[in-house]
Design a protein around this motif. Structure first.
Motif, PDB file in Angstrom:
ATOM      1  N   SER A 106      -3.400  42.185  63.623  1.00  0.00           N
ATOM      2  CA  SER A 106      -2.286  42.946  64.195  1.00  0.00           C
ATOM      3  C   SER A 106      -2.749  44.312  64.659  1.00  0.00           C
ATOM      4  O   SER A 106      -3.654  44.914  64.065  1.00  0.00           O
ATOM      5  N   ASP A 107      -2.122  44.804  65.750  1.00  0.00           N
ATOM      6  CA  ASP A 107      -2.402  46.171  66.177  1.00  0.00           C
ATOM      7  C   ASP A 107      -1.558  47.175  65.409  1.00  0.00           C
ATOM      8  O   ASP A 107      -1.639  48.368  65.634  1.00  0.00           O
ATOM      9  N   GLN A 108      -0.728  46.677  64.504  1.00  0.00           N
ATOM     10  CA  GLN A 108       0.082  47.530  63.633  1.00  0.00           C
ATOM     11  C   GLN A 108      -0.294  47.192  62.187  1.00  0.00           C
ATOM     12  O   GLN A 108       0.270  46.303  61.577  1.00  0.00           O
ATOM     13  N   PRO A 109      -1.289  47.886  61.635  1.00  0.00           N
ATOM     14  CA  PRO A 109      -1.845  47.497  60.330  1.00  0.00           C
ATOM     15  C   PRO A 109      -0.782  47.427  59.244  1.00  0.00           C
ATOM     16  O   PRO A 109       0.095  48.276  59.140  1.00  0.00           O
ATOM     17  N   GLY A 110      -0.887  46.384  58.442  1.00  0.00           N
ATOM     18  CA  GLY A 110       0.009  46.212  57.305  1.00  0.00           C
ATOM     19  C   GLY A 110      -0.784  45.711  56.123  1.00  0.00           C
ATOM     20  O   GLY A 110      -1.982  45.994  55.994  1.00  0.00           O
ATOM     21  N   LEU A 111      -0.130  44.940  55.273  1.00  0.00           N
ATOM     22  CA  LEU A 111      -0.799  44.438  54.081  1.00  0.00           C
ATOM     23  C   LEU A 111      -2.008  43.587  54.448  1.00  0.00           C
ATOM     24  O   LEU A 111      -3.036  43.626  53.761  1.00  0.00           O
ATOM     25  N   ASP A 112      -1.882  42.792  55.533  1.00  0.00           N
ATOM     26  CA  ASP A 112      -2.998  41.925  55.907  1.00  0.00           C
ATOM     27  C   ASP A 112      -4.227  42.713  56.307  1.00  0.00           C
ATOM     28  O   ASP A 112      -5.362  42.254  56.124  1.00  0.00           O
ATOM     29  N   SER A 113      -4.047  43.927  56.835  1.00  0.00           N
ATOM     30  CA  SER A 113      -5.210  44.739  57.205  1.00  0.00           C
ATOM     31  C   SER A 113      -5.963  45.212  55.963  1.00  0.00           C
ATOM     32  O   SER A 113      -7.183  45.395  56.000  1.00  0.00           O
TER      33      SER A 113
END
Length: 898
Positions: A66-73
């Motif tokens: 994702s280009d919007q970092p979240g938990l997966d980043s």
């Protein structure tokens, strides 16, 4: 474009290998496969995965899809750091990754208010421990308080897994084998016992890689080698990458494709391919018995798959019942498990709620499933994070929030397509062990959607101009009274559904609605009682030679419109429809006269007497049926004895009247008129207006379901689908106009929507918002780290970036001096002020600066990208659009804030 696109999409429907190209690469799973050592033990077995990790770190320092970092980043970055460290390579990458984690872990965790999904509560602590064991300092020196909460959550999950080993165990911890500490790992034989036929551990590349590293089992190795070979031939996956799940359910991918096409507004281009797929799924639906899964790791995906299949089958008119979808509602332990792990089941419950929007009457199972899914979804939306700040929604949460706010009968399809096109980053599906996977579709699909939407806008603008000319030439708009609502009427005929583009049906609906508006106003306001009786009698005889003035204009316009419709209908199917058209208009004029007489003599009819008249006077039938008769000469014969209208038309009439009444009762009471809302109170002792409105909404809910059932019945009345779509169009228009307030009588309520539907071009395809832009705004909003932030569009990289920030001590003059005089910019300014009550307050202003001296291309780029960028900034109080300095003077801010 359409020809090439059709060929490419046909491959997605027919070729399994090409279909798999929809799956994006998973940095997390790729990193775990990269950790697998060669049999000789001299290096990585899959060095191409290591090379991909080194080459695909983001500029900010993280890995992820994702280009919007979240938990997966966080988990993807940790896994990548472990892989690079295992092979002692990419030291600069490792350092940048560590800096990213130290700076962002706390921010990302805070957004989840401690309620992180179960998969993250298991994976993150395990990965953190593995990183610390090899000397990687992941967290800041002072630690992150929220990490302790997640570690405690993992401990609870482990304890639950030890104590509950019955019919419904928790999510199989073996699915997260790669992140389990040695003390919690199953024994080797227990791991191998859970391998699937293809040698994988739950079709998870990361878990299977861990299983091979722990057990050395040849079946796991063969799975990994086969997967790498097949992925190297994938169209979308780069060499050295793997997806989050392999192999994948091709039918589920194709159902997601159909849903994606529909939401883009492109389903009409692929009707044959969609029909073949839905026929296949319908056969499966009626032939296969529901096999309830007792494996929790499959539970979310199974519910999601069933709900998506049901939703699409029902939307395309297949006679499916919801029993197969609602099987999980019979098991209290499953329901408790879903509720306790609501974030884990967010995608699955979103699917159930979407499917339940197409509910028929008496579908109790589906109603219960809808209520349960709604309860779960509401738990997924805490208002504040742990630091008391407004919680930033994920992409999935934004989609869910929109779904909850817009019931199916309230949705304007043309604007829904616009929103989906402008926000789209892919298709969020519920698959894999994290239950979220952003499918990646070929760019030509988005280009087709943009071209189709833009083409519709062009056609709609031309038709709107034609209608305005018709309104003037007929004399309606020159009568000097009444509501000038040509745009509103055309919007109502166009935007609720997307009727075939090149046809006259929208214009016919709009012309009838315009005529109804002027005639209704004439009976309500302008005409004398003698004029009204004379006009009504003239319509009844269909002879207007003796009419004068406004009555003459109304009748002549009506007569010409009926002749126009008769001519179009005869060319279409060769059947006369003029008398049917005249009869329905006669009914409408008679009821308008009746209501006028009630108003004059202050008559308060019973609710039954009122509805017998008012269901006709609302006139939705004369807006809808004339266009219907162009497509088909006769209506279905399924109404009660003595009615000239079929069941679908009658339902639309009743719903339209009740909607109009709850939206207009206050204004009509002020004018001395009674509609159903106060009349129901009058007949029911002890009831108040709120009770009446609640009763009406319950009735509307029931009739809405009946209407949906008729609409989605493929065989209803032997009429073509467009006949039913015309009814859906006008009913959705009434629902939109009157469900909460009377938007039709408001001079401004629909102006923004009309602009988006007809005039404003789509935001430029591909303009993104840099992550730094979002985080810098949050620093201003939450931490008051900046007085202002100035943003610019990087035209080369097609993204909005931060150009300058201003310290808290800088003045407003410093801010305006930092904005270029002859170029466009976006800016946010944190304005502090003191109220008249001597209270200190702060308001955040969004400023769109577009000076007249700037380049035309720049002005267009900033204007068309503004809404998309503005949408990313949650917490803006006021917006200012300025073309010269006086329009953004400090006095302007002061006036707006006060």
């Amino acid at each position: 474009m359409e020809i090439n696109c059709k060929e490419e999409v046909a491959l997605l429907f027919s070729d399994d290998t090409y279909c798999c190209s929809l799956l994006p690469p998973s940095a997390y799973d790729t990193a775990w496969v990269a950790m697998v050592g060669s049999v000789a033990g001299a290096g990585p077995l899959f060095p191409q995965c290591v090379r991909w990790i080194i080459a695909n770190q983001s500029r900010e320092g993280f890995w992820g899809e994702s280009d919007q970092p979240g938990l997966d980043s966080i988990t993807a970055t940790l896994a990548s750091l472990l892989a690079l460290s295992r092979w002692n390579i990419g030291r600069a990458n490792v350092q940048r990754g560590l800096e990213y984690l130290r700076s962002n872990v706390e921010k990302i965790l805070a957004q989840w208010q401690g309620g992180v999904p179960r998969w993250f509560a298991v994976i993150f602590p395990g990965m953190l421990e593995q990183a610390q064991s090899i000397g990687l300092s992941v967290l800041p020196h002072d630690g992150v308080r929220l990490v302790d909460d997640i570690i405690f959550r993992r401990r609870s999950i482990f304890e639950d897994s030890r104590s509950t080993d019955g019919d419904l165990p928790p999510l199989s911890l073996t699915m997260f084998l790669e992140a389990l500490p040695p003390s919690r790992r199953p024994k080797n034989e227990a791991i191998l016992a859970q391998l699937m036929e293809d040698g994988s551990l739950f079709q998870s590349p990361s878990a299977t890689a861990a299983a091979f590293m722990i057990t050395g089992d040849a079946r796991c190795l063969k799975y990994l080698q086969d997967m790498m070979r097949r992925c190297s031939n994938s169209i979308s996956l780069s060499i050295g990458t793997v997806p989050s799940v392999f192999p994948v359910d091709h039918n589920l991918l194709r159902l997601c494709l159909v849903d994606h096409l529909r939401r883009l507004g492109c389903g009409e281009f692929f009707e044959e391919e969609i029909k073949d797929l839905m026929d296949h799924n319908f056969r499966n639906w009626i032939e296969q018995h529901q096999e309830q899964s007792n494996k929790n790791y499959l539970l979310q995906e199974q519910i999601y798959r069933d709900s998506l299949a049901f939703q699409l089958l029902r939307a395309y008119g297949y006679p499916v019942t919801p029993r197969k979808l609602c099987w999980f509602m019979d098991d209290k332990e499953i329901l408790m498990h879903i509720m306790e792990n609501h974030n884990e089941f967010m995608g699955a419950m979103y699917g159930v709620y979407r499917a339940a929007q197409l509910m028929f009457p008496k579908e109790v199972d589906l109603q219960n499933a809808k209520q349960f899914s709604l309860k779960v979804l509401r738990k997924c939306f805490p208002d504040k994070d742990l630091q008391g700040n407004c919680k930033a929604f994920t992409d999935l949460q934004k989609q869910i929030a929109h779904e909850l706010e817009h019931p199916w009968l309230l949705r304007m399809d043309h604007l829904e397509h616009r929103m989906y096109i402008e926000r789209n980053k892919g298709y969020l599906s519920c698959m894999g062990k994290t239950n979220t996977c952003m499918l990646s579709y070929p760019k030509f699909l988005m280009q087709l959607a943009v071209e189709n939407f833009t083409n519709r806008q062009s056609v709609y603008r031309n038709e709107l101009l034609e209608l305005k000319r018709w309104s003037e030439e007929s004399g309606l708009s020159k009568m000097g009274f009444g509501r000038q609502k040509t745009e509103y009427c055309y919007y109502s005929a166009t935007v609720p559904t997307c009727l075939p583009l090149h046809c006259d049906l929208r214009k016919i609906v709009a012309k009838c609605a315009i005529l109804v508006t002027f005639a209704d106003d004439f009976y309500d306001e302008k005409g004398t009682q003698i004029e009204l009786e004379t006009l009504t009698e003239a319509v009844n005889r269909w002879e207007g030679d003796n009419l004068r003035s406004h009555s003459k204009v109304i009748f002549d316009t009506l007569d010409a419109l009926v002749d126009e419709i008769e001519s179009k209908a005869f060319l279409k199917h060769g059947n006369p429809v003029k008398e049917a058209l005249r009869d329905m208009w006669r009914d409408a004029f008679k009821t308008w006269l009746k209501e006028s007489k009630w108003s004059v003599c202050k008559h308060a009819p019973s609710t039954k007497e009122y509805m017998d008249v008012a269901a006709v006077s609302v006139a939705i039938q004369v807006m809808t049926l004339p266009a219907c008769y162009i497509t088909h000469p006769k209506a279905p014969v399924d109404s009660k004895s003595g009615s000239r209208y079929c069941k679908m038309t009658e339902l639309a009439m009743l719903c339209a009247r009740l909607l109009n009444d709850i939206g207009s009762y206050q204004r009509e009471l002020e004018d001395g008129k009674l509609n159903f809302v106060p009349l129901y109170v009058k007949e029911n002792v002890g009831y108040c207006i709120d009770d009446s409105i609640e009763h009406i909404k319950r009735v509307l809910g029931k009739m809405g379901k009946e209407f949906v059932e008729l609409f989605l019945n493929q065989d209803y009345g032997g009429v073509p689908r467009v006949w039913k779509e015309l009814h859906l169009t006008t009913l959705k228009a009434f629902w939109m106009l009157y469900e909460s307030i009377n938007k039709f009588d408001s001079p401004t309520a629909l102006l923004r929507a009309i602009s988006l539907a007809f005039h404003e071009p789509l935001a430029p395809f591909g303009i993104l918002v840099a992550e730094q832009s979002k985080s810098t705004f949050l620093e201003l909003q939450r931490k008051k780290a900046h007085r202002y932030v100035i943003f610019k569009i990087d035209e080369k990289n097609k993204e909005v970036i931060v150009e300058k920030t201003g310290a808290q001590g800088e003045s407003y003059d410093d801010f305006t001096a930092a904005i270029p005089e002859n170029d466009c910019r976006y800016a946010v300014y944190d304005y502090d002020f003191v109220t008249e009550d001597n209270c200190r307050k702060s308001k955040i202003f969004f400023i769109a600066w577009a000076p007249s001296t700037s380049r035309i291309r720049a002005k267009m780029l900033y204007a068309t990208s503004k809404d998309r960028f503005r949408h990313e900034l949650d917490g803006i109080h006021y917006e200012i659009q300025a073309t010269d300095p006086t329009e953004m003077d400090l006095e302007v801010l002061r006036d707006r804030a006060n």
